[in-house]
Motif scaffolding. Sequence first.
Motif, PDB file in Angstrom:
ATOM      1  N   ILE A 199       0.534  -1.252  -0.476  1.00 23.63           N
ATOM      2  CA  ILE A 199      -0.108   0.472   0.182  1.00 23.63           C
ATOM      3  C   ILE A 199       0.763   0.969  -0.491  1.00 23.63           C
ATOM      4  O   ILE A 199       0.153   2.119  -0.343  1.00 23.63           O
ATOM      5  CB  ILE A 199      -0.953  -0.209   1.062  1.00 23.63           C
ATOM      6  CG1 ILE A 199      -0.623   0.463   2.425  1.00 23.63           C
ATOM      7  CG2 ILE A 199      -1.978  -1.125   1.320  1.00 23.63           C
ATOM      8  CD1 ILE A 199      -0.948   0.240   3.307  1.00 23.63           C
ATOM      9  N   GLN A 202       1.250   2.661  -3.079  1.00 23.87           N
ATOM     10  CA  GLN A 202       0.029   1.653  -4.457  1.00 23.87           C
ATOM     11  C   GLN A 202      -0.217   3.578  -4.911  1.00 23.87           C
ATOM     12  O   GLN A 202      -0.710   4.441  -4.131  1.00 23.87           O
ATOM     13  CB  GLN A 202      -1.746   1.948  -3.735  1.00 23.87           C
ATOM     14  CG  GLN A 202      -1.841   0.594  -3.886  1.00 23.87           C
ATOM     15  CD  GLN A 202      -1.699   0.091  -5.941  1.00 23.87           C
ATOM     16  OE1 GLN A 202      -0.675   0.288  -6.271  1.00 23.87           O
ATOM     17  NE2 GLN A 202      -3.493   0.150  -6.321  1.00 23.87           N
ATOM     18  N   THR A 206      -6.855  -0.389  -2.365  1.00 28.20           N
ATOM     19  CA  THR A 206      -6.337  -1.204  -2.293  1.00 28.20           C
ATOM     20  C   THR A 206      -7.290  -2.227  -1.933  1.00 28.20           C
ATOM     21  O   THR A 206      -7.951  -2.020  -0.729  1.00 28.20           O
ATOM     22  CB  THR A 206      -4.821  -1.373  -1.795  1.00 28.20           C
ATOM     23  OG1 THR A 206      -3.784  -0.554  -1.976  1.00 28.20           O
ATOM     24  CG2 THR A 206      -4.726  -3.034  -0.969  1.00 28.20           C
ATOM     25  N   LYS A 298      -5.852   6.717  -3.921  1.00 28.46           N
ATOM     26  CA  LYS A 298      -4.793   5.858  -3.307  1.00 28.46           C
ATOM     27  C   LYS A 298      -4.336   6.191  -1.897  1.00 28.46           C
ATOM     28  O   LYS A 298      -3.622   5.617  -1.371  1.00 28.46           O
ATOM     29  CB  LYS A 298      -3.274   6.153  -3.945  1.00 28.46           C
ATOM     30  CG  LYS A 298      -3.336   8.023  -3.996  1.00 28.46           C
ATOM     31  CD  LYS A 298      -1.700   8.007  -4.438  1.00 28.46           C
ATOM     32  CE  LYS A 298      -1.608   9.555  -3.708  1.00 28.46           C
ATOM     33  NZ  LYS A 298       0.317   9.857  -4.704  1.00 28.46           N
ATOM     34  N   LYS A 322      -4.801  -3.208  -6.613  1.00 27.04           N
ATOM     35  CA  LYS A 322      -3.761  -4.285  -5.799  1.00 27.04           C
ATOM     36  C   LYS A 322      -5.483  -4.658  -5.433  1.00 27.04           C
ATOM     37  O   LYS A 322      -6.132  -4.218  -4.940  1.00 27.04           O
ATOM     38  CB  LYS A 322      -3.060  -3.859  -4.857  1.00 27.04           C
ATOM     39  CG  LYS A 322      -1.710  -3.789  -5.367  1.00 27.04           C
ATOM     40  CD  LYS A 322      -0.779  -4.684  -5.625  1.00 27.04           C
ATOM     41  CE  LYS A 322       0.645  -4.278  -6.099  1.00 27.04           C
ATOM     42  NZ  LYS A 322       1.455  -5.878  -6.251  1.00 27.04           N
TER      43      LYS A 322
END
Length: 415
Positions: A199, A202, A206, A298, A322
């Motif tokens: 994370i 990222q 996520t 994010k 992700k």
Amino acid sequence: MKVKIYRGTHEIGGNCVELTADNGKVLWLDLGEPLSTVNPDVSYTANNVDALIISHPHQDHYGLMENVGTDVPVYIGQVSLGLISATKIFLGKESPKSNFILFQPWKEFIVLNTFKVYPYLMDHSSPEAFAFVIEADGKRLFYSGDFRSTGWKNKLYYKLLQEPPKNIDLFLTEGTMVERSNQKYPTEQSVYEAISTIIKDQENATFVVSSAQNIDRLVSVVKACNSHKKRLIIDIYNAWALEVVHEKSKGLPTIDWETICVYNHPSQLSRISDPKFSDFKDRVIKKDIGNQIFQNPKEFVYFLRCPNQKLIEALLPKGVIKLVYSQYEGYLEDGHKTYCSDSIIDLNTSGKVDFELIHTSGHATLTDIKMLVMAINPLKIVPIHTECPDKMKQYLEKEGFANVEIWEDGKEYLL
Ligand SMILES: [Zn+2]
Ligand SMILES: [Zn+2]
């Protein structure tokens, strides 16, 4: 005392152990729903029983408990009952109607004026899991329930190694991991570190897929979020599970934590219409994340069971998404699939998400079991909650324990 394992001598889950004292009183340990579909026969649940003890709130240990009816006392921990009720509430089902009697960790209680029971709190993927010493007719049995040594509560395991129960005639030990590996992420700490790394950089949201009641895993994700100033989104069911656990463990997160917000799903909100939820409901609404995720995705980590395809598609233009699959990978295989396995497989194969498997088991490794066997030094060891009791016997024999017996389901043994 006589001992019979109705289920679990050759399978993972569906545990049910019967103890019959010399005075005829019958006590059951766990009454789980089988995980395997190979043998659907659970007709033994209609047999005579005088009391039931539930080790922890996983379906494969409590799933059939209501089959004993409403007269038979069911001994259970407070968190376990709260979490089982939470599952029912959010599935829109009635709360269990059993004749519950709550017990406390580390506090001995007597069942049916016959069985002396001492509950040990254990480290497991469930926030409350017990092992028990049960004594009757001068014999002592230790039932491990499900346990591990690698979670955030692992000091419980080491405490047990240091202060093991003495004079145990029979140790019924779980053996889930005989056929499974835990090498890549051996501990909850390693899961936290891996998720933290993901994370950190990222560029989009996520998604962490796990069970709402795996509070250790949620704690790992909260820690990772705190390390990188991310915010965690959970659903209302998960928020309620945290409330239940927080009653007993005040250090655990709740939705009042600054980094935690709630995805206010209308269908879940409708489940908590009872006035007893009014304070909780107000707090949920206060922490409602609304559409904020689209402004700066994010910044967010979603912890959930089943990612929403439409949400993922709407976020796609913002960069790589992700998806951390953070539960037993077997749930993606035929025969073990859960209700959203297909959706997750689809997200992975369609390339809409960058898929990563980061999980550590809730169960003891063979080394954990060996150490516990050494500490307890029982007269006899019988594997339960395992598909391969023979491999466990071989392993323990190699380690110098010649007293492992493999039992058959439904057969009675004299202790
Ligand atoms: Zn289990
Ligand atoms: Zn379990």
